[in-house]
Write an enzyme that holds these catalytic residues in place. Structure first.
Site, PDB file in Angstrom:
ATOM      1  N   GLU A   1     -25.597  41.271   2.221  1.00 25.28           N
ATOM      2  CA  GLU A   1     -25.078  42.245   3.188  1.00 25.28           C
ATOM      3  C   GLU A   1     -23.705  42.677   2.711  1.00 25.28           C
ATOM      4  O   GLU A   1     -22.768  41.899   2.677  1.00 25.28           O
ATOM      5  CB  GLU A   1     -24.987  41.598   4.575  1.00 25.28           C
ATOM      6  CG  GLU A   1     -24.346  42.486   5.616  1.00 25.28           C
ATOM      7  CD  GLU A   1     -24.074  41.758   6.928  1.00 25.28           C
ATOM      8  OE1 GLU A   1     -24.820  40.812   7.285  1.00 25.28           O
ATOM      9  OE2 GLU A   1     -23.094  42.125   7.602  1.00 25.28           O
TER      10      GLU A   1
ATOM     11  N   ARG B   1     -16.434  47.304   5.586  1.00 23.14           N
ATOM     12  CA  ARG B   1     -15.054  47.088   6.043  1.00 23.14           C
ATOM     13  C   ARG B   1     -14.033  47.561   5.047  1.00 23.14           C
ATOM     14  O   ARG B   1     -12.844  47.593   5.346  1.00 23.14           O
ATOM     15  CB  ARG B   1     -14.821  45.590   6.236  1.00 23.14           C
ATOM     16  CG  ARG B   1     -15.420  45.117   7.502  1.00 23.14           C
ATOM     17  CD  ARG B   1     -15.302  43.637   7.602  1.00 23.14           C
ATOM     18  NE  ARG B   1     -16.488  43.174   8.258  1.00 23.14           N
ATOM     19  CZ  ARG B   1     -16.734  41.928   8.563  1.00 23.14           C
ATOM     20  NH1 ARG B   1     -15.864  40.990   8.243  1.00 23.14           N
ATOM     21  NH2 ARG B   1     -17.833  41.610   9.172  1.00 23.14           N
TER      22      ARG B   1
ATOM     23  N   LYS C   1     -28.441  39.441  15.224  1.00 24.41           N
ATOM     24  CA  LYS C   1     -27.296  38.731  14.672  1.00 24.41           C
ATOM     25  C   LYS C   1     -26.534  38.154  15.866  1.00 24.41           C
ATOM     26  O   LYS C   1     -26.274  38.874  16.835  1.00 24.41           O
ATOM     27  CB  LYS C   1     -26.448  39.744  13.902  1.00 24.41           C
ATOM     28  CG  LYS C   1     -25.059  39.301  13.493  1.00 24.41           C
ATOM     29  CD  LYS C   1     -24.405  40.448  12.721  1.00 24.41           C
ATOM     30  CE  LYS C   1     -22.909  40.246  12.557  1.00 24.41           C
ATOM     31  NZ  LYS C   1     -22.514  40.137  11.146  1.00 24.41           N
TER      32      LYS C   1
HETATM   33  C1  3PG Z   1     -19.827  38.942   9.756  1.00 21.83           C
HETATM   34  O1  3PG Z   1     -19.549  40.118   9.866  1.00 21.83           O
HETATM   35  O2  3PG Z   1     -20.983  38.544   9.781  1.00 21.83           O
HETATM   36  C2  3PG Z   1     -18.750  37.943   9.698  1.00 21.83           C
HETATM   37  O3  3PG Z   1     -17.502  38.502   9.582  1.00 21.83           O
HETATM   38  C3  3PG Z   1     -18.936  36.872   8.710  1.00 21.83           C
HETATM   39  O4  3PG Z   1     -18.146  35.877   9.224  1.00 21.83           O
HETATM   40  P1  3PG Z   1     -17.453  34.790   8.307  1.00 21.83           P
HETATM   41  O5  3PG Z   1     -16.485  35.533   7.447  1.00 21.83           O
HETATM   42  O6  3PG Z   1     -16.790  33.871   9.296  1.00 21.83           O
HETATM   43  O7  3PG Z   1     -18.529  34.111   7.509  1.00 21.83           O
END
Ligand code: 3PG
Length: 207
Positions: free
Chosen positions: A40, A44, A128
């Site tokens: 994924e 961002r 999710k």
């Molecule tokens: C996401 O968008 O799924 C999260 O920001 C991932 O979270 P993590 O950086 O705590 O793994």
């Protein structure tokens, strides 16, 4: 591919934040070498969409999708860039409609029972669960299993190699997502062996 098939590809979906597009292809190859064939790429960063495009074009054996889809117009751009699935952190009506219009497998975010019930009304039982740890972690998901046993989650947000197994042991968790396979320092140093090693460890989580 249905969303259920997407969640069955790997116990862990790496959530990657790519600042430099030149990292995209070596990063995808490093994950694949470690046995993780799904990525994924989050939108961002400025580089996100181009990174997605390059992985889709140059690493076709990896299933690449777009994450952090938060605006309706992003859905078509992601599809045109070669995204094979879409992930949204929440599920606002306009983003949801635009994402469904693409026909791509969709993993929409939910953190409350009302959001989960709304997604079920749209025929979307795979979700999710974000942000997994701050929102209540494994205890929350166990509690949700009672009233909504038909939902299957991919929890993300605070998942690490240390707590992933606790989530994966729950009957309503299909896989987990997280950024721990692609640490910022490893990307900056272009330490692809480190990424391969983290992927190899993660790909055995269900064994
Ligand atoms: C996401 O968008 O799924 C999260 O920001 C991932 O979270 P993590 O950086 O705590 O793994």
């Amino acid at each position: 591919m249905k969303t259920a098939d997407l969640l069955a590809l790997s116990p862990v979906i790496p959530v990657v934040v790519i600042e430099d597009v030149e990292h995209a292809v070596p990063l995808a190859r490093a994950l694949a070498r470690g046995g993780v064939g799904v990525i994924e790429v989050t939108l961002r960063t400025e580089a996100g969409l181009e990174a997605l495009r390059r992985i889709a074009a140059e690493v076709p054996d990896v299933v690449v999708g777009a994450g952090t889809v938060t605006a309706p117009e992003q859905t078509t751009l992601c599809e045109q860039a070669g995204a094979r699935f879409l992930v949204t952190p929440g599920a606002s009506p306009r983003v949801l409609d635009a994402a469904l219009d693409t026909g791509l497998p969709l993993l929409p975010g939910a953190a409350t029972l009302t959001e989960m019930m709304t997604l079920l009304e749209h025929g979307l039982p795979e979700m999710k669960f974000f942000p997994a740890l701050p929102a209540g972690g494994t205890a929350y998901l166990s509690a949700v299993l009672g009233p909504l046993p038909q939902v299957r989650f991919c929890p993300t947000g605070g998942i690490t190699a240390d707590n992933a197994r606790q989530f994966l042991a729950l009957p309503n968790v299909a896989c987990v997502g997280g950024s721990w396979l692609t640490p910022k320092e490893a990307l900056l140093a272009q330490d692809w062996d480190r990424v391969t090693q983290l992927a190899a460890e993660a790909s055995t989580l269900l064994v």
